[in-house]
Design an enzyme around this catalytic site. Structure first.
Site, PDB file in Angstrom:
ATOM      1  N   HIS A 102      22.719  63.869  54.881  1.00 53.92           N
ATOM      2  CA  HIS A 102      23.429  62.729  55.039  1.00 53.92           C
ATOM      3  C   HIS A 102      23.721  62.229  56.503  1.00 53.92           C
ATOM      4  CE1 HIS A 102      26.213  59.700  53.067  1.00 53.92           C
ATOM      5  NE2 HIS A 102      26.677  59.726  54.468  1.00 53.92           N
ATOM      6  N   GLU A 103      23.932  62.757  57.284  1.00 51.91           N
ATOM      7  CA  GLU A 103      24.517  62.349  58.799  1.00 51.91           C
ATOM      8  C   GLU A 103      23.206  62.203  59.426  1.00 51.91           C
ATOM      9  OE1 GLU A 103      27.262  61.209  59.057  1.00 51.91           O
ATOM     10  OE2 GLU A 103      28.263  62.276  57.229  1.00 51.91           O
ATOM     11  N   HIS A 137      22.083  58.728  58.731  1.00 52.91           N
ATOM     12  CA  HIS A 137      22.750  57.690  59.547  1.00 52.91           C
ATOM     13  C   HIS A 137      22.104  57.683  61.042  1.00 52.91           C
ATOM     14  CE1 HIS A 137      25.816  56.351  56.948  1.00 52.91           C
ATOM     15  NE2 HIS A 137      26.229  57.506  56.672  1.00 52.91           N
ATOM     16  N   GLU A 159      24.607  53.128  54.964  1.00 51.36           N
ATOM     17  CA  GLU A 159      25.048  54.162  53.993  1.00 51.36           C
ATOM     18  C   GLU A 159      23.456  54.280  53.260  1.00 51.36           C
ATOM     19  OE1 GLU A 159      27.412  55.957  53.924  1.00 51.36           O
ATOM     20  OE2 GLU A 159      27.579  57.109  52.113  1.00 51.36           O
TER      21      GLU A 159
END
Ligand code: CO
Length: 504
Positions: free
Chosen positions: A267-268, A271, A298
């Site tokens: 997820h990170e 980003h 997001e």
């Protein structure tokens, strides 16, 4: 002064301000990773100084004059030019910053500090009454803020605009409404399925060092540039952009639950890939080198986490590596069991621990309640009742106490009202972008199975990253996919998974 000179001066000033902000970002990263506990007070003073200098410089009348000089020139004739996009966005944030009286900003900041502390105490004891007066005060101040900013019909729009520029409550409602109905129905069907995910396969002992090695491997395969970033350990995973060539992510390791760390890291990474793909080398500090909105940000993290990272093609490539890395721990686990477990769907109490399908209902509930509270249709006092009623209706679960109910998130205590919907917007944008990527790139699964993720990254770079804030979120989705934002791609994705794993 010619318009070109005004533009030069404007961009030079903004770059200086961004340089200050990036010093703040670096201190913030340090604060959450390596700063010793006794450094807190001094760090707060450092951060306050930076924030004040940045705010004062940005809201100075001089900046307003320079923006105006460029606005009145033909430098912005082409609305898609660097200058036009930069000036449009600088005008937006300049007006917003100038509309808020310093006294209100100070009051909001002070209240947020006190309120967060009251919230932490309230959550610890599951005692809503401790937090209630602070939520009430926060709502009053946020109503004042909305009045200062201005809005057409709904004060919520003025607050939402800080996180998702150009979006409105009505616009979100239009997408959420059909989505909610179909999710409730889908989750009901899944609940009635005879199949359940073999969660035990994720709950064995997975040494942190091996998890870290695999996380790094997955991040690198997705295109994360470790020469322009770091991966460290924190309690709450995050991605911190610092500047050109420096984007840092963090994760945490739970040795008895594989998914937590691995998918947080992916997820990170999503980003971070966005941050690393923005044209910062050339346009540092200017809007065209910054992310469009929280929702678009997001969408990048959720795409890598859910659409790539939880997909069968990804694990065709990554399962043998994972199995080998953990040795005996995983030798009796089949790829199908693993895939089912990481795609488990079940209603739960806590948003941050919820699966891809139920997640959006957690967000919708917050969106509805915070909007109603701002309009004074739900009093702060009635927040727990409103919360529990919706949890029951949407997810069929009842929080045993407020700590696991309306006190679980920090956002309202920070004054972040209008933030929650951006989480679901991220899922919706991700689904729609990903469908388009499949159309444009052909056999994406075939590529993923071979560990080839760079074609997808290249597509994201070209379609989304390199443009920074050149297009608004609404323009971007239309440009990239040919359609306005819709709930359909996400519903298709979730229904396909429900069919594959639960046979419903
Ligand atoms: Co995120």
């Amino acid at each position: 002064m010619t318009p070109s000179q005004a533009y030069e001066q404007l961009t030079a000033t903004i770059r200086d301000i961004s340089m200050l902000d990036s010093i703040g970002s670096f201190m913030s990263w340090d604060e959450h990773t390596y700063m010793p506990p006794k450094g807190t007070d001094h760090r707060a003073n450092q951060q306050t100084l930076i924030a004040r200098m940045s705010h004062e410089q940005f809201t100075s009348p001089r900046v307003g004059e320079l923006i105006q000089a460029v606005e009145q020139s033909d430098l912005i004739q082409d609305p898609e030019s660097d200058a036009a996009a930069n000036v449009r966005e600088l005008r937006r944030s300049y007006d917003r910053a100038r509309k808020l009286p310093t006294s209100l900003v100070e009051e909001l900041t002070r209240t947020a500090v006190m309120s967060q502390s009251a919230w932490a105490t309230a959550k610890g004891k599951s005692d809503y009454a401790t937090f209630e007066p602070w939520l009430d005060k926060t709502l009053q101040l946020k109503r004042q803020e909305a009045q200062c900013i201005g809005y057409q019909s709904n004060p919520y729009d003025a607050l939402l605009d800080a996180f998702e520029p150009g979006e409105t409550a009505a616009g979100i409602q239009q997408v959420f409404q059909p989505l909610r109905q179909r999710l409730v129905e889908l989750i009901g069907r899944i609940g009635n399925s005879a199949r359940t995910a073999p969660m035990e396969v994720l709950e064995r002992t997975f040494p942190a060092a091996i998890q870290e090695k695999l996380s790094r491997e997955a991040a690198a395969a997705s295109g994360f540039d470790f020469q322009a970033g770091r991966l460290d350990v924190t309690v709450h995973p995050f991605c911190q952009n610092i500047g050109p060539g420096d984007t840092r992510i963090t994760t945490r390791y739970d040795e008895h639950f594989f998914s937590d760390s691995f998918f947080s890291t992916i997820h990170e990474t999503g980003h971070a890939l966005y941050e690393q793909g923005l044209p910062k080398e050339k346009h540092f500090g200017l809007p065209i080198a910054e992310a469009v909105s929280l929702g678009i940000h997001e969408s990048q993290s959720r795409m890598w986490e859910n659409f790539v990272g939880r997909g069968g093609a990804f694990w065709k490539y990554f399962f043998p590596r994972t199995q080998q890395a953990f040795g005996d721990v995983m030798k009796d686990i089949s790829p199908d069991q693993w895939l089912f477990a990481i795609n488990d769907v079940r209603p739960s109490l806590i948003r941050t621990e919820s699966d891809e399908t139920t997640y959006n209902l957690h967000v919708m509930l917050r969106f509805e309640i915070e909007q109603a509270m701002l309009l004074d249709e739900i009093k702060a006092h009635d927040n727990p009742a409103a919360w529990n009623e919706r949890m029951k209706n949407y997810l069929g679960v009842s929080p045993p106490d407020d700590a696991q109910g309306c006190l679980q998130d920090i956002h309202w205590s920070m004054g972040a009202i209008g933030y929650f919907p951006t989480y679901s917007l991220g899922n919706l944008y991700a689904a729609q972008f990903f469908e388009q990527a499949r159309k444009d790139l052909g056999d994406l699964d075939g590529m993923f199975e071979k560990g080839e993720f760079l074609p997808l990254l290249g597509w994201l770079r070209e379609k989304i990253h390199i443009h920074g804030k050149r297009y608004t979120a609404k323009q971007l989705i239309k440009r990239v996919t040919g359609s306005e934002l819709s709930a359909e791609p996400l519903v298709r994705h979730l229904e396909k998974n429900a069919k594959a794993f639960y046979g419903v």
